[in-house]
Enzyme design. Structure first.
Site, PDB file in Angstrom:
ATOM      1  N   LYS A  50       0.835  -1.215   0.000  1.00 11.82           N
ATOM      2  CA  LYS A  50       0.000   0.000   0.000  1.00 11.82           C
ATOM      3  C   LYS A  50       0.866   1.260   0.000  1.00 11.82           C
ATOM      4  O   LYS A  50       0.683   2.163  -0.808  1.00 11.82           O
ATOM      5  CB  LYS A  50      -0.931   0.022   1.237  1.00 11.82           C
ATOM      6  CG  LYS A  50      -1.801  -1.208   1.385  1.00 11.82           C
ATOM      7  CD  LYS A  50      -2.707  -1.127   2.612  1.00 11.82           C
ATOM      8  CE  LYS A  50      -1.999  -1.141   3.954  1.00 11.82           C
ATOM      9  NZ  LYS A  50      -1.350  -2.415   4.311  1.00 11.82           N
ATOM     10  N   ARG A  77      -9.981   0.586   8.493  1.00 11.42           N
ATOM     11  CA  ARG A  77      -9.548  -0.745   8.896  1.00 11.42           C
ATOM     12  C   ARG A  77     -10.642  -1.493   9.650  1.00 11.42           C
ATOM     13  O   ARG A  77     -10.431  -2.644  10.054  1.00 11.42           O
ATOM     14  CB  ARG A  77      -8.348  -0.606   9.827  1.00 11.42           C
ATOM     15  CG  ARG A  77      -7.010  -0.825   9.156  1.00 11.42           C
ATOM     16  CD  ARG A  77      -5.960  -0.564  10.222  1.00 11.42           C
ATOM     17  NE  ARG A  77      -4.776  -1.340  10.031  1.00 11.42           N
ATOM     18  CZ  ARG A  77      -3.688  -0.876   9.409  1.00 11.42           C
ATOM     19  NH1 ARG A  77      -3.658   0.302   8.876  1.00 11.42           N
ATOM     20  NH2 ARG A  77      -2.626  -1.633   9.325  1.00 11.42           N
ATOM     21  N   ARG A  89      11.963  -5.141   5.269  1.00  8.55           N
ATOM     22  CA  ARG A  89      11.726  -3.729   4.927  1.00  8.55           C
ATOM     23  C   ARG A  89      12.607  -2.779   5.741  1.00  8.55           C
ATOM     24  O   ARG A  89      12.840  -2.987   6.924  1.00  8.55           O
ATOM     25  CB  ARG A  89      10.252  -3.405   5.204  1.00  8.55           C
ATOM     26  CG  ARG A  89       9.950  -1.928   5.111  1.00  8.55           C
ATOM     27  CD  ARG A  89       8.495  -1.638   5.122  1.00  8.55           C
ATOM     28  NE  ARG A  89       7.815  -2.223   6.269  1.00  8.55           N
ATOM     29  CZ  ARG A  89       6.500  -2.257   6.381  1.00  8.55           C
ATOM     30  NH1 ARG A  89       5.729  -1.780   5.434  1.00  8.55           N
ATOM     31  NH2 ARG A  89       5.950  -2.796   7.449  1.00  8.55           N
ATOM     32  N   ARG A 112      11.117  -0.486  11.189  1.00  8.31           N
ATOM     33  CA  ARG A 112       9.984  -0.251  12.080  1.00  8.31           C
ATOM     34  C   ARG A 112      10.001  -1.234  13.247  1.00  8.31           C
ATOM     35  O   ARG A 112      10.318  -2.403  13.070  1.00  8.31           O
ATOM     36  CB  ARG A 112       8.670  -0.408  11.286  1.00  8.31           C
ATOM     37  CG  ARG A 112       8.238   0.890  10.650  1.00  8.31           C
ATOM     38  CD  ARG A 112       7.119   0.715   9.670  1.00  8.31           C
ATOM     39  NE  ARG A 112       5.962  -0.043  10.144  1.00  8.31           N
ATOM     40  CZ  ARG A 112       4.865  -0.229   9.411  1.00  8.31           C
ATOM     41  NH1 ARG A 112       4.772   0.298   8.192  1.00  8.31           N
ATOM     42  NH2 ARG A 112       3.861  -0.939   9.879  1.00  8.31           N
ATOM     43  N   ARG A 124      -0.466  -8.650  13.572  1.00  7.38           N
ATOM     44  CA  ARG A 124      -1.040  -7.678  12.630  1.00  7.38           C
ATOM     45  C   ARG A 124      -1.860  -8.406  11.562  1.00  7.38           C
ATOM     46  O   ARG A 124      -2.911  -7.922  11.133  1.00  7.38           O
ATOM     47  CB  ARG A 124       0.085  -6.850  11.989  1.00  7.38           C
ATOM     48  CG  ARG A 124       0.656  -5.809  12.951  1.00  7.38           C
ATOM     49  CD  ARG A 124       2.030  -5.328  12.558  1.00  7.38           C
ATOM     50  NE  ARG A 124       2.076  -4.731  11.238  1.00  7.38           N
ATOM     51  CZ  ARG A 124       3.216  -4.503  10.570  1.00  7.38           C
ATOM     52  NH1 ARG A 124       4.379  -4.815  11.108  1.00  7.38           N
ATOM     53  NH2 ARG A 124       3.176  -3.948   9.390  1.00  7.38           N
TER      54      ARG A 124
HETATM   55  P1  AP5 Z   1       4.843  -1.609   1.887  1.00 10.14           P
HETATM   56  O1  AP5 Z   1       4.492  -0.814   0.687  1.00 10.14           O
HETATM   57  O2  AP5 Z   1       5.632  -0.956   2.957  1.00 10.14           O
HETATM   58  O3  AP5 Z   1       3.538  -2.332   2.471  1.00 10.14           O
HETATM   59  P2  AP5 Z   1       2.279  -1.756   3.240  1.00 10.14           P
HETATM   60  O4  AP5 Z   1       1.066  -2.382   2.642  1.00 10.14           O
HETATM   61  O5  AP5 Z   1       2.338  -0.264   3.322  1.00 10.14           O
HETATM   62  O6  AP5 Z   1       2.522  -2.445   4.643  1.00 10.14           O
HETATM   63  P3  AP5 Z   1       2.487  -1.872   6.128  1.00 10.14           P
HETATM   64  O7  AP5 Z   1       3.238  -2.840   6.967  1.00 10.14           O
HETATM   65  O8  AP5 Z   1       2.888  -0.438   6.168  1.00 10.14           O
HETATM   66  O9  AP5 Z   1       0.967  -1.999   6.413  1.00 10.14           O
HETATM   67  P4  AP5 Z   1       0.286  -2.002   7.767  1.00 10.14           P
HETATM   68  O10 AP5 Z   1      -1.119  -1.901   7.327  1.00 10.14           O
HETATM   69  O11 AP5 Z   1       0.586  -3.120   8.665  1.00 10.14           O
HETATM   70  O12 AP5 Z   1       0.940  -0.760   8.537  1.00 10.14           O
HETATM   71  P5  AP5 Z   1       0.427   0.684   8.856  1.00 10.14           P
HETATM   72  O13 AP5 Z   1       1.590   1.575   8.859  1.00 10.14           O
HETATM   73  O14 AP5 Z   1      -0.752   1.004   8.036  1.00 10.14           O
HETATM   74  O15 AP5 Z   1       5.632  -2.907   1.379  1.00 10.14           O
HETATM   75  C1  AP5 Z   1       6.221  -3.821   2.305  1.00 10.14           C
HETATM   76  C2  AP5 Z   1       7.632  -4.236   1.824  1.00 10.14           C
HETATM   77  O16 AP5 Z   1       7.504  -5.028   0.646  1.00 10.14           O
HETATM   78  C3  AP5 Z   1       8.528  -3.044   1.420  1.00 10.14           C
HETATM   79  O17 AP5 Z   1       9.835  -3.323   1.827  1.00 10.14           O
HETATM   80  C4  AP5 Z   1       8.417  -2.986  -0.101  1.00 10.14           C
HETATM   81  O18 AP5 Z   1       9.619  -2.516  -0.690  1.00 10.14           O
HETATM   82  C5  AP5 Z   1       8.148  -4.426  -0.477  1.00 10.14           C
HETATM   83  N1  AP5 Z   1       7.200  -4.544  -1.592  1.00 10.14           N
HETATM   84  C6  AP5 Z   1       6.099  -3.771  -1.844  1.00 10.14           C
HETATM   85  N2  AP5 Z   1       5.449  -4.212  -2.945  1.00 10.14           N
HETATM   86  C7  AP5 Z   1       6.145  -5.305  -3.389  1.00 10.14           C
HETATM   87  C8  AP5 Z   1       5.978  -6.204  -4.495  1.00 10.14           C
HETATM   88  N3  AP5 Z   1       4.960  -6.064  -5.378  1.00 10.14           N
HETATM   89  N4  AP5 Z   1       6.872  -7.216  -4.634  1.00 10.14           N
HETATM   90  C9  AP5 Z   1       7.913  -7.339  -3.750  1.00 10.14           C
HETATM   91  N5  AP5 Z   1       8.130  -6.513  -2.706  1.00 10.14           N
HETATM   92  C10 AP5 Z   1       7.255  -5.513  -2.517  1.00 10.14           C
HETATM   93  O19 AP5 Z   1      -0.106   0.515  10.355  1.00 10.14           O
HETATM   94  C11 AP5 Z   1       0.770   0.261  11.432  1.00 10.14           C
HETATM   95  C12 AP5 Z   1      -0.018   0.172  12.730  1.00 10.14           C
HETATM   96  O20 AP5 Z   1      -0.672   1.427  12.991  1.00 10.14           O
HETATM   97  C13 AP5 Z   1      -1.158  -0.852  12.766  1.00 10.14           C
HETATM   98  O21 AP5 Z   1      -0.694  -2.133  13.093  1.00 10.14           O
HETATM   99  C14 AP5 Z   1      -2.094  -0.240  13.810  1.00 10.14           C
HETATM  100  O22 AP5 Z   1      -1.621  -0.491  15.124  1.00 10.14           O
HETATM  101  C15 AP5 Z   1      -1.971   1.253  13.561  1.00 10.14           C
HETATM  102  N6  AP5 Z   1      -2.977   1.771  12.593  1.00 10.14           N
HETATM  103  C16 AP5 Z   1      -2.726   2.341  11.373  1.00 10.14           C
HETATM  104  N7  AP5 Z   1      -3.867   2.689  10.746  1.00 10.14           N
HETATM  105  C17 AP5 Z   1      -4.878   2.341  11.599  1.00 10.14           C
HETATM  106  C18 AP5 Z   1      -6.292   2.448  11.524  1.00 10.14           C
HETATM  107  N8  AP5 Z   1      -6.903   2.963  10.437  1.00 10.14           N
HETATM  108  N9  AP5 Z   1      -7.015   1.977  12.567  1.00 10.14           N
HETATM  109  C19 AP5 Z   1      -6.420   1.467  13.663  1.00 10.14           C
HETATM  110  N10 AP5 Z   1      -5.088   1.344  13.806  1.00 10.14           N
HETATM  111  C20 AP5 Z   1      -4.310   1.776  12.778  1.00 10.14           C
HETATM  112 MG    MG Z   2       2.628   1.104   4.865  1.00  8.04          MG
END
Ligand code: AP5
Ligand code: MG
Ligand code: ZN
Length: 222
Positions: free
Chosen positions: A13, A88, A127, A161, A172
């Protein structure tokens, strides 16, 4: 063009939202980035969120809805926005629908990046990102062009992270399957859901998204 990039942790994402932000100027609204900024600043929200994020659980709906409600009214959202990590839960999705109605905006597409759990763990555990400009990388899938140097800003400092370890990733993923995946039928009913193969290479996933946004993307880029 207003989009949700939807998918489990590590689905890509953030990677795709960064690309679309740079190429088309759509605002990137990442709730994870907002929370990490609050943690880094040591604000009351950050102190509260830090522990919850470290456990791989979700921060409360009230807090998250409040953050997005304020963010969506900022001027850079008029050209379009990409939601990354929000909504979410069903409560967050319902609140988003109300906010959009009040702002006379609409959701064009919810794009689901489909990736299986074992690939996700591998992606998350490899990552890292630039400490200075936050550009994202991966030990195997997206190395900087020159080892140890950020492609975007030339910095040599990187970080990982705190929640990117195998045990938190498992939690997660559980939270995603239990609380977030139920949004798929919600958006399918609204006729805005499109699912794509998120297992493909980064550039191929980008191409699939650009096909979906089509002419609107070209217009925004001009
Ligand atoms: P990346 O693009 O970083 O993936 P992502 O989908 O952004 O993954 P996240 O881990 O950031 O998602 P998340 O939903 O757990 O975390 P968030 O920050 O939202 O890609 C991942 C890796 O793969 C990278 O190294 C990239 O280079 C590689 N890659 C990408 N695409 C690829 C491909 N096609 N092929 C190969 N490699 C690839 O949330 C964190 C925390 O915040 C949550 O756990 C929660 O506690 C809180 N939080 C955030 N939003 C909310 C909400 N709305 N409600 C409640 N709690 C929330
Ligand atoms: Mg992300
Ligand atoms: Zn950088």
């Amino acid at each position: 063009m207003n989009l949700i990039l939807f998918g489990p942790p590590g689905a890509g994402k953030g990677t795709q939202a960064d690309f679309l932000n740079k190429k088309y100027g759509f605002a990137k609204l990442s709730t994870g980035d907002m929370l990490r900024a609050a943690v880094a600043a040591g604000s009351p929200l950050g102190l509260q969120a830090k522990e919850i994020m470290a456990k791989g659980q979700l921060v409360s709906d009230d807090i998250m809805i409040g953050l997005i409600r304020a963010r969506i009214q900022e001027p850079d959202c008029t050209k379009g926005f990409i939601l990354d990590g929000f909504p979410r839960t069903v409560a967050q999705a319902e609140a988003l629908d109300q906010m959009l109605m009040a702002e006379k905006k609409r959701l064009d597409h919810v794009i689901e990046l489909q990736v299986n759990d074992s690939e996700l763990t591998q992606r998350i555990c490899g990552r890292f990102s630039c400490k200075k400009c936050t550009a994202g990388y991966h030990d195997t899938f997206k190395r900087p062009l020159k080892d140890g140097v950020c492609d975007e800003c030339g910095s040599t400092e990187f970080s990982r992270r705190e929640d990117d370890n195998a045990s938190t990733v498992a939690k997660r993923l559980d939270a995603y399957h239990a609380q977030t995946a139920p949004l798929l039928p919600y958006y399918d009913k609204e006729n805005v859901l499109i699912s794509i193969d998120g297992m493909a290479d980064i550039e191929i996933v980008t191409r699939q998204i650009e096909e979906i946004i089509g002419g609107a993307g070209k217009l925004a880029a001009n």
